[in-house]
Design a protein around this motif. Structure first.
Motif, PDB file in Angstrom:
ATOM      1  N   ARG A   1       0.732  -1.262   0.128  1.00 31.49           N
ATOM      2  CA  ARG A   1       0.050   0.124   0.123  1.00 31.49           C
ATOM      3  C   ARG A   1       0.890   1.276  -0.078  1.00 31.49           C
ATOM      4  O   ARG A   1       1.594   1.335   0.564  1.00 31.49           O
ATOM      5  CB  ARG A   1      -1.008   0.118   1.084  1.00 31.49           C
ATOM      6  N   ASP A   2       0.205   2.335  -0.370  1.00 29.37           N
ATOM      7  CA  ASP A   2       0.784   3.574  -0.538  1.00 29.37           C
ATOM      8  C   ASP A   2       0.599   4.243   0.831  1.00 29.37           C
ATOM      9  O   ASP A   2      -0.323   4.871   0.963  1.00 29.37           O
ATOM     10  CB  ASP A   2       0.264   4.620  -1.737  1.00 29.37           C
ATOM     11  N   GLN A   3       1.538   4.114   1.638  1.00 27.83           N
ATOM     12  CA  GLN A   3       1.557   4.579   2.818  1.00 27.83           C
ATOM     13  C   GLN A   3       1.646   5.918   3.295  1.00 27.83           C
ATOM     14  O   GLN A   3       1.476   6.741   4.317  1.00 27.83           O
ATOM     15  CB  GLN A   3       2.511   3.953   4.096  1.00 27.83           C
ATOM     16  N   SER A   4       2.119   6.867   1.923  1.00 30.04           N
ATOM     17  CA  SER A   4       2.341   8.166   1.934  1.00 30.04           C
ATOM     18  C   SER A   4       1.037   8.828   1.606  1.00 30.04           C
ATOM     19  O   SER A   4       0.966  10.214   1.939  1.00 30.04           O
ATOM     20  CB  SER A   4       3.321   8.518   1.006  1.00 30.04           C
ATOM     21  N   THR A   5      -0.142   8.174   1.376  1.00 28.30           N
ATOM     22  CA  THR A   5      -1.349   8.676   1.214  1.00 28.30           C
ATOM     23  C   THR A   5      -2.375   8.445   2.214  1.00 28.30           C
ATOM     24  O   THR A   5      -2.523   7.064   2.508  1.00 28.30           O
ATOM     25  CB  THR A   5      -1.815   8.459  -0.199  1.00 28.30           C
TER      26      THR A   5
ATOM     27  N   ASN B   1      -5.519   2.752  -3.451  1.00 26.95           N
ATOM     28  CA  ASN B   1      -4.383   1.665  -2.910  1.00 26.95           C
ATOM     29  C   ASN B   1      -3.680   2.519  -1.807  1.00 26.95           C
ATOM     30  O   ASN B   1      -2.479   2.321  -1.855  1.00 26.95           O
ATOM     31  CB  ASN B   1      -3.214   0.943  -3.513  1.00 26.95           C
ATOM     32  N   ALA B   2      -4.353   3.137  -0.748  1.00 24.83           N
ATOM     33  CA  ALA B   2      -3.765   4.043   0.303  1.00 24.83           C
ATOM     34  C   ALA B   2      -3.809   3.495   1.608  1.00 24.83           C
ATOM     35  O   ALA B   2      -4.685   2.637   1.793  1.00 24.83           O
ATOM     36  CB  ALA B   2      -4.446   5.478  -0.020  1.00 24.83           C
TER      37      ALA B   2
END
Length: 201
Positions: free
Chosen positions: A80-84, A104-105
């Motif tokens: 997952r995009d953990q920055s979003t 996919n956040a």
């Protein structure tokens, strides 16, 4: 007061089911009758599943999601995009976005909205934890995905104010004409929001 129509165990089941969202007394009676008629196929397995859920369900200490592990499956997912981070009011909103496979956040569940009339203030929500997550670093965008109600928008503005000192991008969901919607059936607020949020064709 109405007389009980069945034994205390069945009456208790009806009373408990009637407390569920979308189920009133009549629906609860129908659901109870359906369950007890199918004890082996439904009532037994349902009882076991509820017992296991009671013993194993946890609230994620990071995002507020409900899972059987902490951190939850979403927070622990390296793909997952953990920055979003998508900020939602409740777990049901998180699940709805997941079903839509929109992004996919990561997520952050506020646990409700600010509502002075109902005595819900900032300390009753997980806004402080959200600020802590941003302060820890690694988050570049916060997407505010709260409902388009007065309370939801008030909460969104409060969250944005709390994040003002951080070098991150803060966006919100677009509001306007739903897919398949007809203009004639939409309310004025939705039409106004759609007009303000218009995009290039």
């Amino acid at each position: 007061m109405a007389k009980p129509i069945a034994g205390p165990e069945i009456e208790r089941l009806i009373q408990l089911l009637a407390k569920l969202p979308g189920l009133g007394p009549r629906s609860a009676r129908r659901a109870t009758l359906h369950l007890v008629k199918r004890k082996e196929q439904l009532l037994g397995p349902l009882s076991e599943a509820m017992g296991r859920a009671r013993d194993s369900v946890l609230v994620c200490s990071n995002c507020g999601n409900i899972d059987t592990r902490d951190p939850c499956t979403i927070c622990a997912d390296a793909a997952r995009d953990q920055s979003t981070v998508v900020v939602v009011e409740d777990v049901s909103d998180l699940w709805a976005l997941e079903r839509a496979k929109a992004l996919n956040a990561a997520y952050h569940v506020l646990g409700g909205v600010l509502s002075p009339l109902e005595g819900v203030g900032p300390e009753d929500l997980t806004i402080r934890r959200l600020v802590e997550r941003v302060a820890e670093g690694g988050i570049t965008e916060i997407i505010i995905a709260v409902n388009a109600t007065v309370e939801g928008q008030t909460t969104a503005h409060y969250v944005i104010d709390q994040l003002a000192g951080f070098d991150i991008k803060v966006t919100r969901l677009a509001h306007g004409v739903p897919v398949g919607g007809e203009l004639d059936y939409l309310d004025e607020g939705t039409l106004s929001a759609a007009m303000r949020a218009r995009t290039a064709f």
